[in-house]
Enzyme design. Sequence first.
Site, PDB file in Angstrom:
ATOM      1  N   HIS A 123     -16.605  23.195 -16.940  1.00  0.00           N
ATOM      2  CA  HIS A 123     -17.625  23.172 -17.993  1.00  0.00           C
ATOM      3  C   HIS A 123     -17.157  23.870 -19.265  1.00  0.00           C
ATOM      4  CE1 HIS A 123     -21.434  22.284 -19.591  1.00  0.00           C
ATOM      5  NE2 HIS A 123     -22.193  22.515 -18.536  1.00  0.00           N
ATOM      6  N   ASP A 125     -18.606  18.647 -20.694  1.00  0.00           N
ATOM      7  CA  ASP A 125     -20.054  18.820 -20.561  1.00  0.00           C
ATOM      8  C   ASP A 125     -20.613  17.791 -19.577  1.00  0.00           C
ATOM      9  OD1 ASP A 125     -20.226  20.936 -22.395  1.00  0.00           O
ATOM     10  OD2 ASP A 125     -20.255  19.532 -24.083  1.00  0.00           O
TER      11      ASP A 125
END
Length: 484
Positions: A455, A459
């Site tokens: 992350h 995303d």
Amino acid sequence: MPIDVIMPQMGESIAEGTLTTWYKKEGDHIERDENLFEISTDKVDAEIPSPAEGTLGKILVNEGQTVEVGTVVATILQPGEVAGVEAEPEVAPEPEPEVTPEPAAFEPSPPPPPPPAPEPVAAEAVTVPSGPPERPAGDGRLVTKEELRRTRSSPLVRNIAAEHGIDLTQVTGTGLSGRVTKRDILAFVEGVEVAPIPPPAAEPEVVAKPVAPPEPVTPAAPVAPPSRPPIGVTAEIAPGQPFTASDRVEIVPMSIMRQKIAEHMIDSRRTSAHVTSFFEFDMTRVAEIRARNKERFLEDSGVKLTYMPFIISALIAGVKEWPIVNASVWGDKIVLKKDVNVGIAVALPQKGSFGLLVPVIRHADELSLVGLARAANDLADRARTKRLSPEEVQGGTITITNPGVFGSLSGTPIINQPQVAILGVGTIEKRVKVIGPGDSIGVRTCAYFSLSYDHRVVDGATADHFMTVMKDKLENFSDPSLKE
């Protein structure tokens, strides 16, 4: 003349190996290229063939021992020297002359005992030798063998050092001959982040130990306890362990491969911000195309047509649309990889468990479906028979793991560093589904796919779009080389 069998160099960054298994005993006949012993490194396990035909003479390195590359592990007597199998041990005394000089070399160190010299310089003398003296420079250069081994630590260590701008020669290593291990570099990184003083503080503690060995009894103590029990030998329960003699347990050491997997997985969880997305793919069309083509495919190419080439093809399509999943992190920068090198996780049966290797299909985006099938099958077969080279498990840019072959519906795989994404494939099976706008009920071939991603870089929206491209590719699969 007997032929020396040496510990081979299994890759540029590999400086040592653990000899795990001898396939022959002293006095056994061995053919050239017949498997003689097995080694384990921090990259791969490999079976090493005999360099010549003859009789296995003296075994110099036992199972479970870790030695440097280039170390002579055994000798092979040539056909004409078979009768000298017993004469070989007579050659063994040669080490004695070598051992004799060593005591002589140590005798110069005792001379310091005269009270005048040692007392005034005792503290300073101990501080200086505690560093480099353990191993002198071999080539007459300023770089010692310890510094060479330290700079040739594993790629993982070098990557961590590069990411944090650390000079490995400044890190105190606890590995063989001062080699810097992953634990050493991580400890150094944490120390630097907290305060720049910890690194120097560690050195005095190490120096303090050498100060104690002036007594004759003390030097023997460090040599006595082995670092770990030999591979395959049950360890005895020692004081301080959470078990007693009455507990029904068996304590066995981790294999080299198991240790490296453990280190790599913990490092990955510590490095990447793991998030996992799940999708269900309808594999009905792929299953039908595969059923119609697998016999012809095997006849034409000599390779079995599995689901994996279809999945790799869909993954490549996703990477072309969303190249960020084919990247890595370098400090505060993102490195987008132009080549798509797909790693395929392969489970290796071991005693009571499985090991794991990830051979890499290089330039997978340049291969046809036949090429992908051939490469995937070849790498998997050679991984299971321990015939991979270290280079074939390096350089991956994105990985696929397939727990579905064991019946798993899904999973949350751990990212293979320094990559930023790994695809998990669940079991492919028939399920009852609601189909079409008319909400009819039908049987479809489906599977759950999971994508674990970093992350820091990827995303959720990006990951989901990537998976949507894969889903569309598989559910509407088309290839001109296959019958629709």
